[in-house]
Enzyme design. Structure first.
Site, PDB file in Angstrom:
ATOM      1  N   HIS A   5      40.611  93.893  62.471  1.00 21.44           N
ATOM      2  CA  HIS A   5      41.662  93.638  61.269  1.00 21.44           C
ATOM      3  C   HIS A   5      42.531  94.253  61.501  1.00 21.44           C
ATOM      4  O   HIS A   5      43.310  93.445  61.005  1.00 21.44           O
ATOM      5  CB  HIS A   5      40.370  94.327  59.900  1.00 21.44           C
ATOM      6  CG  HIS A   5      39.608  93.569  59.259  1.00 21.44           C
ATOM      7  ND1 HIS A   5      38.314  93.978  59.696  1.00 21.44           N
ATOM      8  CD2 HIS A   5      39.467  92.545  59.099  1.00 21.44           C
ATOM      9  CE1 HIS A   5      37.393  92.974  59.041  1.00 21.44           C
ATOM     10  NE2 HIS A   5      37.762  92.590  58.084  1.00 21.44           N
ATOM     11  N   GLU A  77      37.918 101.395  61.119  1.00 24.26           N
ATOM     12  CA  GLU A  77      38.848 101.171  62.410  1.00 24.26           C
ATOM     13  C   GLU A  77      39.346 102.102  62.641  1.00 24.26           C
ATOM     14  O   GLU A  77      39.436 102.323  63.942  1.00 24.26           O
ATOM     15  CB  GLU A  77      39.482  99.495  61.640  1.00 24.26           C
ATOM     16  CG  GLU A  77      38.451  98.383  61.456  1.00 24.26           C
ATOM     17  CD  GLU A  77      39.187  97.006  61.117  1.00 24.26           C
ATOM     18  OE1 GLU A  77      40.049  96.801  62.240  1.00 24.26           O
ATOM     19  OE2 GLU A  77      37.861  96.339  61.051  1.00 24.26           O
ATOM     20  N   ARG A 165      45.331  99.779  30.337  1.00 17.59           N
ATOM     21  CA  ARG A 165      46.715  99.519  29.928  1.00 17.59           C
ATOM     22  C   ARG A 165      45.946  97.504  29.121  1.00 17.59           C
ATOM     23  O   ARG A 165      45.145  97.120  29.306  1.00 17.59           O
ATOM     24  CB  ARG A 165      47.196  98.666  31.146  1.00 17.59           C
ATOM     25  CG  ARG A 165      48.076 100.234  31.851  1.00 17.59           C
ATOM     26  CD  ARG A 165      48.924  99.542  33.003  1.00 17.59           C
ATOM     27  NE  ARG A 165      50.038 100.645  33.694  1.00 17.59           N
ATOM     28  CZ  ARG A 165      49.817 101.287  34.374  1.00 17.59           C
ATOM     29  NH1 ARG A 165      48.904 100.988  35.398  1.00 17.59           N
ATOM     30  NH2 ARG A 165      51.214 102.173  34.642  1.00 17.59           N
ATOM     31  N   ARG A 220      52.560 108.298  31.390  1.00 19.64           N
ATOM     32  CA  ARG A 220      51.319 107.077  30.190  1.00 19.64           C
ATOM     33  C   ARG A 220      52.288 108.197  29.412  1.00 19.64           C
ATOM     34  O   ARG A 220      51.631 107.772  28.297  1.00 19.64           O
ATOM     35  CB  ARG A 220      49.924 106.988  31.065  1.00 19.64           C
ATOM     36  CG  ARG A 220      49.852 106.226  32.300  1.00 19.64           C
ATOM     37  CD  ARG A 220      50.378 104.771  31.640  1.00 19.64           C
ATOM     38  NE  ARG A 220      49.390 104.045  31.254  1.00 19.64           N
ATOM     39  CZ  ARG A 220      48.357 103.562  31.768  1.00 19.64           C
ATOM     40  NH1 ARG A 220      47.209 103.716  32.484  1.00 19.64           N
ATOM     41  NH2 ARG A 220      48.046 103.264  30.933  1.00 19.64           N
TER      42      ARG A 220
HETATM   43  N1  URA Z   1      49.598 103.476  40.864  1.00 23.81           N
HETATM   44  C1  URA Z   1      48.811 103.106  39.904  1.00 23.81           C
HETATM   45  O1  URA Z   1      47.162 102.867  40.403  1.00 23.81           O
HETATM   46  N2  URA Z   1      48.750 103.857  38.762  1.00 23.81           N
HETATM   47  C2  URA Z   1      50.104 103.854  38.558  1.00 23.81           C
HETATM   48  O2  URA Z   1      50.404 104.111  36.719  1.00 23.81           O
HETATM   49  C3  URA Z   1      50.742 104.299  38.786  1.00 23.81           C
HETATM   50  C4  URA Z   1      51.108 104.123  39.927  1.00 23.81           C
END
Ligand code: URA
Length: 252
Positions: A5, A77, A165, A220
């Site tokens: 790949h 790979e 989210r 977050r």
């Molecule tokens: N990458 C992720 O997986 N989550 C995020 O919030 C930011 C980057």
């Protein structure tokens, strides 16, 4: 090799044993720009590869695409081509207070909130980074003056529901995933990302070394919005740490 790949021939990797692994193909050239005599080798699907040198030692840079399944193809790979040490150079969303955008998180281990690693070892098998690679990454961050956090990251197959989210098209998150961000935070996890668990499990069972450094693009606990300037600086910080670590890593 049954299927290639990566579209890489053995002679192109020039005896490299260290691979730096961003997810994003566009990050490959940015990493390679820190190497000597860097040149493009191949691009196929999500896999872009460059080679360069650090102190005369060849270093390969290959993008893995997003998530465990495509990463597992790249690492398999590359192992067949002679690569033995793998450093993920990614991005992450912090979930604990005190981790600022632009910092980096160095994974000591990863929650296996993904599926690909189960094709290499049962779920009871831990996803743990190589001790030496991790120590070299932390020392490199210290030398580069990059604020870093060592700890467990959560590798999720999905960016949206798996990382809880709610600001999505439907806003719907399955009941079993509601409250999961708070759960991982309470258990001490530092950040979400998407590939470390697959990398750690497959490398451990294949006798390969693996580590991961991710630039923090958002915290977050404070915001759901990713500031593009902070994201760019986070990426640069992760790159600096990974390249400094690659030049310091003892050969296997
Ligand atoms: N990458 C992720 O997986 N989550 C995020 O919030 C930011 C980057």
């Amino acid at each position: 090799m049954a299927i290639n790949h990566l579209q890489l021939a053995p002679e192109q990797v020039a005896g490299s044993t260290i691979a730096l692994l961003p997810g994003d193909p566009e990050r490959v050239e940015k990493i390679a720009s820190h190497l000597e005599d860097a040149r493009h080798l191949a691009t196929a699907r999500e896999f872009t590869s460059w080679i360069g040198f650090l102190g005369g030692r060849p270093v390969l840079v290959t993008s893995t695409g997003i998530g465990g399944p495509s990463l597992s193809i790249a690492v398999e790979e590359l192992a067949q081509l002679g690569l033995r040490t793998f450093v993920r150079v990614g991005t992450a969303g912090a979930i604990r207070p005190g981790i600022a955008p632009r910092d980096v998180v160095i994974s000591t281990g990863a929650v296996r909130l993904e599926g690909a690693s189960r094709h290499f070892a049962p779920v009871e098998f831990p996803a743990v980074a190589d001790h030496e690679v991790t120590a070299v990454l932390a020392a490199a961050a210290g030398r580069e003056g990059v604020r870093f956090h060592l700890g467990i990251t959560v590798s999720s197959d999905t960016f949206y529901p798996g990382q809880e989210r709610h600001d999505t098209f439907t806003g719907y998150v399955l009941p079993e995933l509601r409250g999961s961000l708070e759960k991982w935070r309470s258990l001490g996890a530092r950040a979400y990302e998407m590939e470390a668990a697959t990398l750690f499990v497959m490398c451990a069972v294949m006798g390969l070394r693996a580590g991961a450094v991710c630039g923090v693009v958002v915290n977050r606990s404070e915001s759901e919005a990713i500031d593009p300037a902070a994201a760019e600086e986070a990426e640069q910080n992760a790159i600096r740490v990974a390249v400094a670590a690659a030049s310091a890593l003892p050969a296997e």
